[in-house]
Design an enzyme around this catalytic site. Sequence first.
Site, PDB file in Angstrom:
ATOM      1  N   ASP A   1       6.182   0.200   7.183  1.00 48.05           N
ATOM      2  CA  ASP A   1       4.816   0.058   6.839  1.00 48.05           C
ATOM      3  C   ASP A   1       4.440   1.088   5.831  1.00 48.05           C
ATOM      4  O   ASP A   1       3.996   1.981   6.251  1.00 48.05           O
ATOM      5  CB  ASP A   1       3.851   0.044   8.066  1.00 48.05           C
ATOM      6  CG  ASP A   1       2.529  -0.280   7.950  1.00 48.05           C
ATOM      7  OD1 ASP A   1       2.285  -0.826   6.880  1.00 48.05           O
ATOM      8  OD2 ASP A   1       1.715   0.003   8.695  1.00 48.05           O
TER       9      ASP A   1
ATOM     10  N   ASP B   1      -0.284   4.313   0.941  1.00 44.46           N
ATOM     11  CA  ASP B   1      -0.787   5.335   2.067  1.00 44.46           C
ATOM     12  C   ASP B   1       0.115   4.836   3.351  1.00 44.46           C
ATOM     13  O   ASP B   1       0.323   4.029   3.962  1.00 44.46           O
ATOM     14  CB  ASP B   1      -2.109   5.291   2.291  1.00 44.46           C
ATOM     15  CG  ASP B   1      -2.924   4.065   2.822  1.00 44.46           C
ATOM     16  OD1 ASP B   1      -2.284   2.975   2.045  1.00 44.46           O
ATOM     17  OD2 ASP B   1      -3.562   4.190   3.673  1.00 44.46           O
TER      18      ASP B   1
ATOM     19  N   GLU C   1      -5.188   1.580   2.537  1.00 46.23           N
ATOM     20  CA  GLU C   1      -5.218   0.570   3.265  1.00 46.23           C
ATOM     21  C   GLU C   1      -5.321   0.748   4.819  1.00 46.23           C
ATOM     22  O   GLU C   1      -5.939  -0.024   5.856  1.00 46.23           O
ATOM     23  CB  GLU C   1      -3.759  -0.140   3.245  1.00 46.23           C
ATOM     24  CG  GLU C   1      -3.713  -1.739   3.560  1.00 46.23           C
ATOM     25  CD  GLU C   1      -3.144  -1.882   4.929  1.00 46.23           C
ATOM     26  OE1 GLU C   1      -3.292  -2.981   5.695  1.00 46.23           O
ATOM     27  OE2 GLU C   1      -2.904  -0.830   5.709  1.00 46.23           O
ATOM     28  N   GLU C   2      -4.630   1.926   5.378  1.00 47.79           N
ATOM     29  CA  GLU C   2      -4.701   2.318   6.723  1.00 47.79           C
ATOM     30  C   GLU C   2      -6.071   2.717   7.335  1.00 47.79           C
ATOM     31  O   GLU C   2      -6.230   2.848   8.345  1.00 47.79           O
ATOM     32  CB  GLU C   2      -3.484   3.190   7.012  1.00 47.79           C
ATOM     33  CG  GLU C   2      -2.148   2.822   6.854  1.00 47.79           C
ATOM     34  CD  GLU C   2      -1.541   1.874   7.566  1.00 47.79           C
ATOM     35  OE1 GLU C   2      -2.581   1.107   8.529  1.00 47.79           O
ATOM     36  OE2 GLU C   2      -0.585   1.315   7.399  1.00 47.79           O
TER      37      GLU C   2
ATOM     38  N   HIS D   1       0.892  -1.331  -0.046  1.00 46.68           N
ATOM     39  CA  HIS D   1       0.146  -0.009   0.052  1.00 46.68           C
ATOM     40  C   HIS D   1       0.966   1.251   0.090  1.00 46.68           C
ATOM     41  O   HIS D   1       1.980   1.319   0.452  1.00 46.68           O
ATOM     42  CB  HIS D   1      -1.030  -0.245   1.031  1.00 46.68           C
ATOM     43  CG  HIS D   1      -0.511  -0.019   2.484  1.00 46.68           C
ATOM     44  ND1 HIS D   1      -0.059   1.124   3.272  1.00 46.68           N
ATOM     45  CD2 HIS D   1      -0.280  -0.961   3.329  1.00 46.68           C
ATOM     46  CE1 HIS D   1       0.626   0.630   4.420  1.00 46.68           C
ATOM     47  NE2 HIS D   1       0.273  -0.746   4.480  1.00 46.68           N
TER      48      HIS D   1
HETATM   49 ZN   LIG Z   1       0.920  -1.574   6.435  1.00 40.74          ZN
END
Ligand SMILES: [Zn+2]
Length: 387
Positions: A105, A75, A137-138, A73
């Site tokens: 991440d 974001d 995603e977050e 991802h």
């Molecule tokens: Zn992640």
Amino acid sequence: MPRRLTARDIMDKLVSFPTVSRDSNLDLIDWVEDYLDGHGVRATRVWDAGRDKASLYANVGPQVEGGIVLSGHTDVVPVDGQDWTSDPFTVTERNGRLYGRGTCDMKGFDALALAAVPLALERGVKRPLQIALSYDEEVGCTGAPPMIDEMVAHLPRAAAAIIGEPSTMQVVTGHKGGAGYRVRMRGFEVHSSIMHQGVSAVMEAARLIDWANRMNAENRAAAPGPLAADFDPPWTTLHVGMVQGGTAHNITAKDCEFLLSWRVVPGESSEDWGARFLAEVARIEAEMKAVRPEAGIDLEKYFDVPALAQEDAGEAERLTRMLTGDNGTHAVSYATEAGQFQARGYSAVVCGPGDIAQAHQPDEYIEAAQLAAGEAFMERLVDHLCR
Ligand SMILES: [Zn+2]
């Protein structure tokens, strides 16, 4: 021809785009599209409804089945209110650690995947590498599903999907799924001295929240099912992360709003938990309406993510075990896009560099050694696709 960018170069660039989920990611997507174009790879965008965000996918190598999806991802979570030692959007190296928002991440993995593109082309892979970069995603894994649907429709079917969330390069074969609701309690205001004539949205919210407490206690007390035993904790959890309501100590609150979500172990279904939740909502709402017909409960589902179920002889697991040498059993309690790929027919695992403990933290970092381990993994993956 310009010098080929390393994974570290690409990570530095990706981190410099402050792609917090609430903001656009298009500057990053533009850059990635240019980068891929520079290597002769055509990428496809999948826009969000407001056209201020996009995900991107690409097929690198021959248009044949049996390739590998590398999924990440774009974001990141906000840095608001966090105490950072250095600028979160500039990768800074200190003591073998690379600090910056998203290094762990998961722009570190995104960078590794993009750095593998020229490698795959140069070595002449026989089966394709497929790049899949999502947004949002977050905030509930809402960006990936339309992208995966397009990949299913337009790309040759891949044999496996590797979702590179931080797992310290361990092979994670299962994660919990879940769903969450924004709950708006509508009460009726009266002076609290005659509270039997009103409905306190705060106190009714407390009853619904306490239902979550009781379910947690029951789940914890029950013996874990066979599919749940590898998880920490090995039971379904219900959580309320935010609550606000009321205006004064002596007024029955007209409004109270909270977020209630659950993380469900494999073997139980999120839909069943949804049904139990809705039954409890209906029970409490009926009692509120018995006092004041205007009172009630409004619901809005804000996320719904499928679990990643352990596959029986799955290709993604076989491949990543072979490439990493990891034969341990790993299941995690956070949700990822792996469950969404699996739900659309892909064999999927979670395997990426960095430790989830550093994700979302102030001074987020990835160990330089983890990035190097990721590069070695990509080399082996590309070799595998050449065979
Ligand atoms: Zn992640």
